[in-house]
Design a protein around this motif. Structure first.
Motif, mmCIF file in Angstrom:
data_model
loop_
_atom_site.group_PDB
_atom_site.id
_atom_site.type_symbol
_atom_site.label_atom_id
_atom_site.label_comp_id
_atom_site.label_asym_id
_atom_site.label_seq_id
_atom_site.Cartn_x
_atom_site.Cartn_y
_atom_site.Cartn_z
ATOM 1 N N ASP A 1 -2.220 22.611 10.266
ATOM 2 C CA ASP A 1 -3.389 22.963 11.072
ATOM 3 C C ASP A 1 -3.656 24.472 11.120
ATOM 4 O O ASP A 1 -4.391 24.941 11.981
ATOM 5 C CB ASP A 1 -3.235 22.423 12.490
ATOM 6 C CG ASP A 1 -2.020 23.013 13.214
ATOM 7 O OD1 ASP A 1 -1.208 23.694 12.567
ATOM 8 O OD2 ASP A 1 -1.890 22.774 14.426
ATOM 9 N N GLN A 46 -12.980 24.676 25.565
ATOM 10 C CA GLN A 46 -12.197 23.444 25.508
ATOM 11 C C GLN A 46 -13.135 22.238 25.602
ATOM 12 O O GLN A 46 -13.972 22.163 26.506
ATOM 13 C CB GLN A 46 -11.184 23.397 26.663
ATOM 14 C CG GLN A 46 -10.250 24.593 26.736
ATOM 15 C CD GLN A 46 -9.268 24.649 25.593
ATOM 16 O OE1 GLN A 46 -8.908 23.617 25.022
ATOM 17 N NE2 GLN A 46 -8.827 25.848 25.245
ATOM 18 N N HIS A 62 -11.707 30.991 24.976
ATOM 19 C CA HIS A 62 -11.824 29.814 24.109
ATOM 20 C C HIS A 62 -12.525 28.696 24.874
ATOM 21 O O HIS A 62 -12.360 28.556 26.087
ATOM 22 C CB HIS A 62 -10.445 29.330 23.669
ATOM 23 C CG HIS A 62 -9.671 30.341 22.877
ATOM 24 N ND1 HIS A 62 -8.350 30.161 22.536
ATOM 25 C CD2 HIS A 62 -10.023 31.549 22.356
ATOM 26 C CE1 HIS A 62 -7.926 31.204 21.849
ATOM 27 N NE2 HIS A 62 -8.919 32.065 21.734
ATOM 28 N N LEU A 115 -13.302 17.684 17.857
ATOM 29 C CA LEU A 115 -12.415 18.838 17.902
ATOM 30 C C LEU A 115 -12.198 19.252 19.352
ATOM 31 O O LEU A 115 -13.120 19.207 20.167
ATOM 32 C CB LEU A 115 -13.004 19.996 17.098
ATOM 33 C CG LEU A 115 -13.245 19.696 15.615
ATOM 34 C CD1 LEU A 115 -13.969 20.864 14.942
ATOM 35 C CD2 LEU A 115 -11.934 19.391 14.899
ATOM 36 N N GLN A 116 -10.990 19.672 19.664
ATOM 37 C CA GLN A 116 -10.630 19.919 21.057
ATOM 38 C C GLN A 116 -10.828 21.359 21.498
ATOM 39 O O GLN A 116 -10.929 21.640 22.688
ATOM 40 C CB GLN A 116 -9.164 19.526 21.287
ATOM 41 C CG GLN A 116 -8.895 18.057 21.053
ATOM 42 C CD GLN A 116 -9.782 17.169 21.893
ATOM 43 O OE1 GLN A 116 -9.802 17.284 23.110
ATOM 44 N NE2 GLN A 116 -10.538 16.295 21.240
ATOM 45 N N ARG A 117 -10.889 22.292 20.541
ATOM 46 C CA ARG A 117 -10.905 23.710 20.916
ATOM 47 C C ARG A 117 -11.832 24.468 19.982
ATOM 48 O O ARG A 117 -11.885 24.201 18.788
ATOM 49 C CB ARG A 117 -9.490 24.283 20.833
ATOM 50 C CG ARG A 117 -9.354 25.722 21.293
ATOM 51 C CD ARG A 117 -7.884 26.097 21.391
ATOM 52 N NE ARG A 117 -7.249 26.133 20.089
ATOM 53 C CZ ARG A 117 -6.981 27.260 19.411
ATOM 54 N NH1 ARG A 117 -7.300 28.428 19.936
ATOM 55 N NH2 ARG A 117 -6.385 27.209 18.237
ATOM 56 N N ALA A 128 -18.105 20.788 17.581
ATOM 57 C CA ALA A 128 -16.792 20.354 18.061
ATOM 58 C C ALA A 128 -16.888 19.005 18.770
ATOM 59 O O ALA A 128 -16.057 18.116 18.560
ATOM 60 C CB ALA A 128 -16.205 21.415 18.993
ATOM 61 N N ASP A 146 -12.468 28.406 19.141
ATOM 62 C CA ASP A 146 -12.094 29.811 19.256
ATOM 63 C C ASP A 146 -13.175 30.605 18.532
ATOM 64 O O ASP A 146 -13.239 30.606 17.305
ATOM 65 C CB ASP A 146 -10.725 30.025 18.620
ATOM 66 C CG ASP A 146 -10.329 31.490 18.500
ATOM 67 O OD1 ASP A 146 -11.122 32.365 18.855
ATOM 68 O OD2 ASP A 146 -9.204 31.757 18.030
ATOM 69 N N ASP A 202 -7.129 20.389 15.293
ATOM 70 C CA ASP A 202 -8.156 19.995 16.266
ATOM 71 C C ASP A 202 -8.996 21.175 16.724
ATOM 72 O O ASP A 202 -9.638 21.120 17.781
ATOM 73 C CB ASP A 202 -7.502 19.321 17.474
ATOM 74 C CG ASP A 202 -6.589 20.263 18.264
ATOM 75 O OD1 ASP A 202 -6.413 21.434 17.845
ATOM 76 O OD2 ASP A 202 -6.046 19.835 19.295
ATOM 77 N N SER A 203 -9.009 22.262 15.933
ATOM 78 C CA SER A 203 -9.677 23.490 16.368
ATOM 79 C C SER A 203 -10.743 23.943 15.373
ATOM 80 O O SER A 203 -10.599 23.791 14.160
ATOM 81 C CB SER A 203 -8.657 24.622 16.547
ATOM 82 O OG SER A 203 -7.715 24.301 17.555
ATOM 83 N N TYR A 243 -12.651 27.486 14.353
ATOM 84 C CA TYR A 243 -12.482 28.928 14.481
ATOM 85 C C TYR A 243 -13.744 29.625 13.979
ATOM 86 O O TYR A 243 -13.990 29.691 12.775
ATOM 87 C CB TYR A 243 -11.288 29.416 13.662
ATOM 88 C CG TYR A 243 -9.964 28.821 14.064
ATOM 89 C CD1 TYR A 243 -9.175 29.432 15.041
ATOM 90 C CD2 TYR A 243 -9.473 27.666 13.460
ATOM 91 C CE1 TYR A 243 -7.948 28.902 15.407
ATOM 92 C CE2 TYR A 243 -8.253 27.122 13.822
ATOM 93 C CZ TYR A 243 -7.497 27.743 14.798
ATOM 94 O OH TYR A 243 -6.284 27.207 15.153
#
Length: 374
Positions: free
Chosen positions: A24, A169, A167, A310-312, A305, A314, A276-277, A279
């Motif tokens: 990841d 969530q 970030h 996707l959980q996050r 997301a 950034d 799960d992120s 960027y």
């Protein structure tokens, strides 16, 4: 313990390097870091000389630190310019120094890369001796994960430094409206108005993966990216070749959203996906459009997301403007080993005072989040 040094990732097979990298973590994969090197975005000319440190047990690679010899402190996002200035006034050499980080990318994650069933403590223990032999003033490991924090916390002489990012969530939102419903009425209306202002300018959005972009589209992406530096009279860190090389080596990780007015692209945001992120990395616009930055860089990423589970999200370093749009404060960490005793004492005192301020700032920021209070 002798360390093996790589002056280029071309000296190691991609599979051997990637075996140490969690799935990841796109920024640490051979494809990403080698694209920086092979595109001449890094090198002695840029003040970023690759100096990756490896530890082998027999023929097996068991640990690595993706590192760079630095002659300045630009592109790091953990700011030590004041330390360097103090050294210059005192007649102490601060450069060159050793930096373990993802170049130009303030994303937290593993920095000490370790093979399954091994540990990297021997590599960390060897760093002070390596610095002395190589005439390096210090070692800096930026944006660490919990494993690196635990390992470095057990090594003598290392100083921890805190930072704060924002970030977003994904709390299981069904769609963007579901997210808006979690906000206070005033903030919900503000975000809805911002999105309506962009749509009212006739702008629509298209998401593309790495393999879906043509070279002409990559030319546009780069023009937008470079323009964000040109307006500040600065040179961009990345070369045009980097984007083509990354699209060739890691197309599955790339996400680009194009903002179009009719059929004409006017702006873009470049992101990577890992685990799960999402960027968000680079953005740029070739015109003046009201509120387009917020939509392209934030709301589009949040939408993406949610739609893709996707959980996050950034969206990059700094920016209190993220806070009022639902991005929550997150504490980041970096670690610093300074060979000069006087410098170490002064920095340790500074970091202790800075730590109090960072924690207070994050707590104050959390109180300003736009979410409805139960």
């Amino acid at each position: 313990m002798p360390l093996k040094r790589l002056n280029s990732l071309s000296e190691i097979a991609p599979d051997e390097w990637n075996a140490l990298v969690p799935e990841d973590q796109p920024f640490l994969r051979h494809g990403f870091l080698s694209a920086l090197e092979d595109s001449a975005s890094l090198g002695r000319h840029s003040g970023w000389q690759p100096e990756h440190l490896l530890h082998y047990e027999g023929e097996r690679l068991v640990a690595a630190l993706p590192s760079y010899r630095k002659w300045h402190s630009y592109g790091e996002y953990v700011f030590d310019h004041g330390w360097a200035d103090a050294c210059e006034r005192a007649g102490i050499d601060y450069y060159p120094k050793l930096l373990t980080a993802v170049p130009f990318s303030p994303v937290s994650g593993p920095r000490l890369l370790v093979a399954s069933g091994a540990d990297g403590f021997e590599l960390l223990k060897s760093l002070p001796g390596y610095l002395e032999i190589e005439g390096l003033s210090s070692a800096h490991i930026n944006f660490t994960d919990a494993m690196a924090d635990a390992a470095l916390g057990q090594q003598p002489g290392w100083l921890a430094r805190l930072g704060c990012q924002f970030h977003w969530q994904n709390r299981g939102y069904r769609d963007f409206q579901d997210f808006l419903d979690a906000l206070s009425s005033r903030k919900r209306k503000q975000m809805r108005k911002e999105r309506e202002q962009v749509a009212g300018q006739g702008i629509e959005f298209e998401w593309l993966q790495g393999h879906e972009l043509s070279e002409a589209q990559w030319d546009f992406v780069y023009a937008c990216y470079a323009n964000t530096y040109a307006v500040r009279r600065q040179s961009p860190y990345l070369s045009r070749a980097f984007f083509s090389l990354l699209a060739e080596r890691m197309p599955q990780a790339i996400r680009v959203v194009l903002a179009k007015q009719g059929t004409r692209p006017v702006a873009m945001a470049f992101s990577l996906v890992g685990g799960d992120s999402l960027y968000g990395r680079y953005w740029g616009c070739l015109g003046e459009f009201d509120r387009l930055h917020f939509e392209t860089c934030f709301y589009q990423g949040m939408d993406y997301a949610i739609a893709n589970g996707l959980q996050r999200f950034d969206a990059g370093a700094q920016g209190e403007h993220k806070l009022i749009r639902g991005f929550e404060p997150v504490i980041t960490r970096s670690w610093h080993y300074l060979r000069h005793p006087g410098l170490k004492t002064a920095v340790a005192d500074f970091l202790e005072r800075e730590r109090v301020g960072i924690l207070a700032y994050a707590e104050e920021a959390r109180a300003a989040l736009p979410y409805r209070q139960e």
